[in-house]
Design a protein around this motif. Structure first.
Motif, PDB file in Angstrom:
ATOM      1  N   THR A 124       0.856  -1.188   0.000  1.00 53.59           N
ATOM      2  CA  THR A 124       0.000   0.000   0.000  1.00 53.59           C
ATOM      3  C   THR A 124       0.889   1.234   0.000  1.00 53.59           C
ATOM      4  O   THR A 124       1.801   1.346   0.823  1.00 53.59           O
ATOM      5  N   THR A 150      -2.401  -1.303  -3.454  1.00 49.30           N
ATOM      6  CA  THR A 150      -3.345  -0.242  -3.102  1.00 49.30           C
ATOM      7  C   THR A 150      -2.660   1.110  -3.243  1.00 49.30           C
ATOM      8  O   THR A 150      -1.584   1.320  -2.668  1.00 49.30           O
ATOM      9  N   GLU A 179      -3.359   5.080  -2.556  1.00 49.98           N
ATOM     10  CA  GLU A 179      -4.263   5.976  -1.839  1.00 49.98           C
ATOM     11  C   GLU A 179      -3.882   7.427  -2.084  1.00 49.98           C
ATOM     12  O   GLU A 179      -2.712   7.793  -2.008  1.00 49.98           O
ATOM     13  N   ALA A 187      -6.489  -1.714  -5.918  1.00 45.50           N
ATOM     14  CA  ALA A 187      -7.367  -0.766  -5.226  1.00 45.50           C
ATOM     15  C   ALA A 187      -6.863   0.660  -5.431  1.00 45.50           C
ATOM     16  O   ALA A 187      -5.673   0.930  -5.253  1.00 45.50           O
ATOM     17  N   ARG A 242      -7.971   4.409  -3.983  1.00 49.12           N
ATOM     18  CA  ARG A 242      -8.832   5.056  -2.987  1.00 49.12           C
ATOM     19  C   ARG A 242      -8.537   6.550  -2.952  1.00 49.12           C
ATOM     20  O   ARG A 242      -7.398   6.952  -2.747  1.00 49.12           O
ATOM     21  N   ASN A 243      -9.598   7.327  -3.169  1.00 52.04           N
ATOM     22  CA  ASN A 243      -9.494   8.791  -3.091  1.00 52.04           C
ATOM     23  C   ASN A 243      -8.409   9.339  -4.012  1.00 52.04           C
ATOM     24  O   ASN A 243      -7.641  10.232  -3.635  1.00 52.04           O
ATOM     25  N   SER A 256     -11.058  -2.492  -6.399  1.00 50.74           N
ATOM     26  CA  SER A 256     -11.676  -1.528  -5.491  1.00 50.74           C
ATOM     27  C   SER A 256     -11.416  -0.120  -6.001  1.00 50.74           C
ATOM     28  O   SER A 256     -10.272   0.331  -6.016  1.00 50.74           O
ATOM     29  N   HIS A 293     -12.633   3.502  -4.958  1.00 47.52           N
ATOM     30  CA  HIS A 293     -13.368   4.157  -3.867  1.00 47.52           C
ATOM     31  C   HIS A 293     -13.059   5.649  -3.882  1.00 47.52           C
ATOM     32  O   HIS A 293     -11.946   6.060  -3.601  1.00 47.52           O
ATOM     33  N   GLU A 295     -15.758  -3.302  -6.028  1.00 43.14           N
ATOM     34  CA  GLU A 295     -16.177  -2.127  -5.275  1.00 43.14           C
ATOM     35  C   GLU A 295     -16.130  -0.914  -6.199  1.00 43.14           C
ATOM     36  O   GLU A 295     -15.072  -0.575  -6.729  1.00 43.14           O
TER      37      GLU A 295
END
Length: 452
Positions: A103, A135, A137, A167, A169-170, A195, A197, A225
């Motif tokens: 991540t 991931t 972010e 993933a 995210r944001n 994912s 998100h 997701e």
């Protein structure tokens, strides 16, 4: 000092203090790590050069023993952070044979007003060939160097051969980054979970491009997701296409897409797209869980969805929390009463908090006619939760009876066994199902006496 969390992946205990010394963290890792994989969280704000040098020195031991499988790197402004980046990159390289999950969370750059990450941390990605979960972010995927690095990772000479979960995210994507991501989804062959998100995409057209690429991915996606992605009614057709094409998907999360069903039943075109979506969900061969919390679902939208699910034997979980346009409506409640296989329904904060006795009776009457639901979340609504629990308890007892009878020949001699099974498994002698079966048993005995 080192702010680290070291948690075993195969046990529930977590060790997460602020350790006074790096040596303490290392000793604990070695003490607990005889045959386990560990997650080491590195927060750059708490790491100085000496800390990372120490970890760098020990990294070869971790690589050889294949103990370090998860790493979370969170960057923050710190003196000499470029040097720290170099140590983190070396640390990742030395653990490339065992690293499964990574991540990356970048730092906030006040000059451009966005989160950025050191290019070297992206350039090392192609070397992590065993990586299964990546991931990203808070990435601002708009600058050319970042897009180029990710494109090299996804489509270069060594694309990720084992990546199963991607993933974002944001993150913020520009047009080039969105098209690159779409191309990536079409190239992945082993992706099981994706994912997205809160990802900002320039236009609805490009967002639908992402949806189409997921539908055309050669991967057999199992969990998808698409949360807080700003889908609208115009996205229902592309989402239906995605659901139809991904036959292995068992979980779909569409929460917090506030305009997805807004006035979805108001025009012919919207009703047509809604029909496509309902048909895709109700006929899917493996979709077991559908989450659509806070998607502006109204009674006019929910009625055709539940009607389509009446003969569905696959979907078990339907989450509809925080859909505050929902009201007590006989149309969707009549379909709720006819559901045969749905086990869990979330209506929390979706119905008015003040309901008249007549409205209460309409809902409870429909729920009493349903024999499949064993969970119904009605928190923050005006519904009587005690009466709901009594109905769900009856259904749980029925479920136990069905499971028992499916494995037992239900002759007159087996009825006492059914009674004993229900009472021993939480039904209790006072439950409605137990009383019903007891009466049936008495009828069977009386009939036997008449025959003799």
């Amino acid at each position: 000092s080192l702010a680290a969390m070291i948690a075993s992946t195969d046990c529930a205990s977590t060790f997460s203090p602020f350790l006074p010394k790096v040596q303490d963290a290392w000793d604990f890792l070695m003490f607990r790590g005889q045959s386990r994989s560990f997650r080491l969280v590195l927060r750059e704000a708490s790491l100085d050069e000496n800390c990372l040098k120490f970890l760098h020195q020990q990294a070869s031991d971790l690589r050889n023993s294949q103990r370090l499988s998860k790493i979370l790197v969170r960057q923050a402004k710190a003196p000499g952070h470029a040097l720290i980046d170099d140590h983190i990159v070396d640390f990742l390289r030395l653990n490339q044979s065992s690293l499964k999950e990574l991540t990356l969370t970048p730092e906030f750059d006040a000059v451009i007003g966005a989160y950025t990450i050191h290019p070297s941390l992206l350039q090392v990605l192609p070397e992590l060939q065993q990586l299964e979960c990546l991931t990203l972010e808070k990435f601002h995927l708009g600058d050319e160097s970042t897009v180029e690095s990710l494109a090299q990772y996804f489509f270069g000479d060594n694309p990720p051969p084992n990546l199963k979960h991607l993933a974002l995210r944001n993150c913020v994507l520009n047009r080039d980054a969105t098209l690159a991501l779409s191309k990536a989804f079409k190239s992945f062959g082993k992706l099981e979970k994706s994912s997205l998100h809160g990802v900002e995409i320039p236009s609805l057209e490009l967002l639908n491009t992402i949806t189409t690429s997921l539908a055309e991915s050669p991967s057999a996606l199992q969990h998808l997701e698409l949360i807080s992605m700003e889908f609208t009614m115009e996205s229902l057709a592309s989402l239906a296409h995605l659901i139809n094409e991904q036959h292995s998907m068992h979980t779909l999360e569409l929460d917090w897409n506030y305009n997805l069903f807004h006035e979805a039943a108001s025009t012919f075109a919207c009703r047509s797209d809604l029909h496509l979506f309902v048909k895709a969900v109700s006929s899917h061969p493996s979709l077991r869980e559908l989450q659509m919390s806070e998607c502006s679902i109204s009674g006019d939208t929910l009625a055709p969805l539940l009607h389509g699910l009446e003969d569905n034997k696959i979907l078990k979980v339907l989450q509809l929390g925080c859909n505050r346009d929902l009201t007590i409506n006989r149309n969707w409640l009549d379909s709720l009463a006819k559901l045969k296989h749905l086990e869990s329904l979330d209506l929390s904060d979706s119905l008015p908090r003040i309901l008249s006795p007549a409205q209460q009776n309409i809902f409870l009457g429909a729920l009493r006619r349903n024999f499949s639901l064993t969970q119904c979340d009605a928190h923050w609504t005006g519904l009587n939760r005690h009466q709901i629990e009594a109905i769900l308890s009856r259904n749980k007892d029925l479920s136990k009876v069905q499971k028992f009878c499916s494995s037992t020949v239900t002759t007159s001699a087996s009825w006492p066994l059914v009674l004993t099974h229900v009472g021993a498994n939480g039904g209790g002698e006072s439950s409605a199902v137990h009383c019903f079966l007891k009466a049936k048993l008495e009828d069977v005995i009386a009939l036997g006496r008449q025959l003799h």
